[in-house]
Design a protein around this motif. Structure first.
Motif, mmCIF file in Angstrom:
data_model
loop_
_atom_site.group_PDB
_atom_site.id
_atom_site.type_symbol
_atom_site.label_atom_id
_atom_site.label_comp_id
_atom_site.label_asym_id
_atom_site.label_seq_id
_atom_site.Cartn_x
_atom_site.Cartn_y
_atom_site.Cartn_z
ATOM 1 N N UNK A 227 -6.045 14.881 1.295
ATOM 2 C CA UNK A 227 -5.779 14.900 -0.147
ATOM 3 C C UNK A 227 -4.866 13.745 -0.543
ATOM 4 N N UNK A 228 -3.945 13.378 0.345
ATOM 5 C CA UNK A 228 -3.064 12.236 0.088
ATOM 6 C C UNK A 228 -3.856 10.935 0.107
ATOM 7 N N UNK A 229 -4.825 10.846 1.043
ATOM 8 C CA UNK A 229 -5.613 9.621 1.212
ATOM 9 C C UNK A 229 -6.701 9.485 0.157
ATOM 10 N N UNK A 230 -7.259 10.603 -0.314
ATOM 11 C CA UNK A 230 -8.406 10.579 -1.234
ATOM 12 C C UNK A 230 -8.209 9.663 -2.443
ATOM 13 N N UNK A 231 -7.036 9.661 -3.095
ATOM 14 C CA UNK A 231 -6.869 8.764 -4.249
ATOM 15 C C UNK A 231 -6.914 7.274 -3.899
ATOM 16 N N UNK A 233 -9.301 5.827 -2.427
ATOM 17 C CA UNK A 233 -10.664 5.341 -2.596
ATOM 18 C C UNK A 233 -11.540 5.561 -1.379
ATOM 19 N N UNK A 234 -12.849 5.340 -1.557
ATOM 20 C CA UNK A 234 -13.819 5.616 -0.496
ATOM 21 C C UNK A 234 -13.647 4.688 0.705
ATOM 22 N N UNK A 235 -13.206 3.455 0.487
ATOM 23 C CA UNK A 235 -12.987 2.530 1.608
ATOM 24 C C UNK A 235 -11.891 3.074 2.520
ATOM 25 N N UNK A 236 -10.812 3.551 1.929
ATOM 26 C CA UNK A 236 -9.702 4.111 2.714
ATOM 27 C C UNK A 236 -10.147 5.370 3.457
ATOM 28 N N UNK A 237 -10.909 6.228 2.773
ATOM 29 C CA UNK A 237 -11.390 7.455 3.424
ATOM 30 C C UNK A 237 -12.311 7.110 4.597
ATOM 31 N N UNK A 238 -13.230 6.163 4.364
ATOM 32 C CA UNK A 238 -14.157 5.757 5.423
ATOM 33 C C UNK A 238 -13.407 5.129 6.597
ATOM 34 N N UNK A 323 -5.035 0.150 11.011
ATOM 35 C CA UNK A 323 -4.343 1.442 11.093
ATOM 36 C C UNK A 323 -4.423 2.036 12.499
ATOM 37 N N UNK A 324 -5.558 1.845 13.169
ATOM 38 C CA UNK A 324 -5.687 2.383 14.531
ATOM 39 C C UNK A 324 -4.673 1.738 15.462
ATOM 40 N N UNK A 325 -4.468 0.434 15.347
ATOM 41 C CA UNK A 325 -3.524 -0.259 16.227
ATOM 42 C C UNK A 325 -2.096 0.222 16.036
ATOM 43 N N UNK A 326 -1.775 0.706 14.853
ATOM 44 C CA UNK A 326 -0.444 1.282 14.624
ATOM 45 C C UNK A 326 -0.257 2.526 15.487
ATOM 46 N N UNK A 327 -1.274 3.398 15.486
ATOM 47 C CA UNK A 327 -1.165 4.702 16.153
ATOM 48 C C UNK A 327 -1.272 4.615 17.666
ATOM 49 N N UNK A 328 -1.906 3.581 18.194
ATOM 50 C CA UNK A 328 -2.143 3.483 19.638
ATOM 51 C C UNK A 328 -0.847 3.483 20.449
ATOM 52 N N UNK A 373 3.025 6.583 2.067
ATOM 53 C CA UNK A 373 1.771 6.205 1.402
ATOM 54 C C UNK A 373 2.039 5.496 0.081
ATOM 55 N N UNK A 374 3.183 5.777 -0.523
ATOM 56 C CA UNK A 374 3.496 5.178 -1.814
ATOM 57 C C UNK A 374 3.625 3.660 -1.723
ATOM 58 N N UNK A 375 4.218 3.177 -0.624
ATOM 59 C CA UNK A 375 4.461 1.741 -0.501
ATOM 60 C C UNK A 375 3.516 1.043 0.474
ATOM 61 N N UNK A 376 2.944 1.814 1.422
ATOM 62 C CA UNK A 376 2.144 1.204 2.477
ATOM 63 C C UNK A 376 0.680 1.615 2.467
ATOM 64 N N UNK A 377 0.304 2.543 1.594
ATOM 65 C CA UNK A 377 -1.081 2.995 1.537
ATOM 66 C C UNK A 377 -1.499 3.696 2.809
ATOM 67 N N UNK A 378 -2.727 3.442 3.270
ATOM 68 C CA UNK A 378 -3.245 4.089 4.475
ATOM 69 C C UNK A 378 -2.415 3.725 5.705
ATOM 70 N N UNK A 379 -1.871 2.518 5.741
ATOM 71 C CA UNK A 379 -1.020 2.113 6.861
ATOM 72 C C UNK A 379 0.186 3.051 7.003
#
Length: 410
Positions: A227-231, A233-238, A323-328, A373-379
């Protein structure tokens, strides 16, 4: 199967991928509850086999099949009822609403099949048989490719759900037949009477309830993350969906070791070998951290190739890689949390680990996601995930090392 579905649907475009991504956490919630039900009986079977009580293990399996079937049908009913309301609540984009709803509906209708697969796989694993469930579930991937080629071509996104369901159904028939007819320790015998045993149901409730609430809490938080990510957009969700799919290549070996830890610790506890149970727990936890760390290093460098396979959209590829490289960086401690949970589960210790998971994902991941999410988005969401997985690993490692779980008994 996640890679197969994601790659085959991904070539239909980011909207198709987002249709699956928006309901992925809700799907994990329902499948996680099925897994909790399977584990609540499988742990008992592992300990009964360790104690050489094979007849009681078979009676437990029979009870598990009946109870699990009823439970999965209840989940099916709930899933059908909340389908469209859930999508509205998640803020689903109107352009993907119909595909997302249809995909989730087919997944929900296949829950009894998923439940039987999970139960039989867990039972065979806890009896020490890793080969048969591994081979059958691997074969499921091949069937998924075949069915997807047929149904995605004609039905698009919903075809992926139908293909996966049919692949699971095919394997479900085979694994159920093998478990009840050919497993040396679990196959049904005509001369053995069957009856519901209250202590077995009570033990299942004590083991499974914390796990169920843990899955609800974790997946509830993941739904909130969606729900946080949905706003965004579809690129971020995908991108989020593809990154999670790629990450599974890192953590699936951890879940394999989790199953091994549950089996080894469960059988040792049943045989009253606490020293051996602790030794196996330590070894599997260390091995989980090492193997997931190695795979994470490899994934860091091959991530671009992975996402080229999963989606042709360059914008989605770039965001998913970042984003994946952040979590690894959190994978070794994530491995510790996964395998430690399995070891503790083998001893029937599920309440405290579930509370630790609850605190970690709601107190750390979700709160940080809202802020970042407010300042960094999906990252920001993925940075929050990285921090939380490290915290979770430390908490569960501390629990496993203290050894209080060695005093658990049914």
């Amino acid at each position: 199967m996640q890679y197969i579905d994601a790659a085959m649907v991904g070539h239909l475009g980011p909207d198709a991928s987002a249709s699956i991504g928006i309901v992925s956490t809700s799907s994990w919630l329902l499948s996680g509850l099925c897994s909790a039900m399977a584990t609540s009986f499988a742990v008992q079977v592992a300990q009964l086999i360790g104690a050489s009580q094979y007849q009681k293990a078979r009676r437990t399996l029979k009870m598990a099949l009946i109870v699990s079937c009823v439970f999965s049908c209840i989940l099916l009913s709930i899933g059908v009822m909340v389908n469209q309301h859930l999508l509205y609540w998640l803020g689903c984009d109107p352009s993907i609403f119909d595909n997302a709803s249809a995909y989730f509906l087919v997944f929900t209708l296949s829950l009894p099949i998923l439940q039987m697969n999970s139960l039989c796989s867990s039972m065979l694993q806890c009896s020490g048989n890793m080969k048969v469930p591994s081979l059958l579930n691997a074969a499921m991937c091949g069937l998924d490719v075949i069915y997807n080629f047929i149904f995605i071509h004609y039905l698009g996104v919903v075809g992926a759900a139908i293909g996966a369901a049919l692949a699971q159904l095919t394997i479900c028939i085979m694994i159920l037949w093998y478990t009840t007819r050919y497993s040396p320790m679990l196959k049904f015998k005509k001369d053995e009477a069957f009856q519901f045993e209250k202590p077995t149901l009570k033990n299942a409730f004590q083991i499974g309830t914390p796990l169920a609430f843990e899955h609800i809490a974790i997946c509830g938080a993941m739904i909130m993350s969606t729900k946080i990510i949905a706003p965004l957009g579809t690129i971020a969700i995908a991108a989020h969906t593809f990154a999670i799919t790629a990450e599974s290549l890192c953590y699936m070996p951890g879940y394999g070791l989790e199953a091994a830890a549950t089996t080894l610790v469960g059988q040792c506890m049943g045989a009253k070998r606490k020293d051996l149970a602790k030794s196996f727990a330590n070894f599997t936890v260390a091995f989980g951290a090492i193997i997931m760390g190695i795979i994470a290093i490899m994934m860091f460098f091959i991530a671009p190739l992975i996402f080229q396979i999963l989606t042709p959209d360059l914008q989605t590829q770039t965001l998913a890689i970042e984003v994946l490289r952040i979590e690894l960086f959190a994978e070794p401690l994530y491995g510790v949390s996964i395998v430690a949970s399995g070891a503790l589960r083998g001893a029937g210790d599920t309440l405290i680990p579930s509370l630790l998971n609850l605190f970690s994902i709601w107190g750390v991941r979700l709160s940080l996601s809202v802020i970042l999410v407010q300042s960094m988005g999906l990252h920001g969401v993925w940075l929050a995930m990285c921090i939380e997985l490290c915290v979770r690993g430390i908490l569960l490692f501390f629990r496993q090392q203290r050894g209080q779980w060695l005093n658990k008994s049914f």
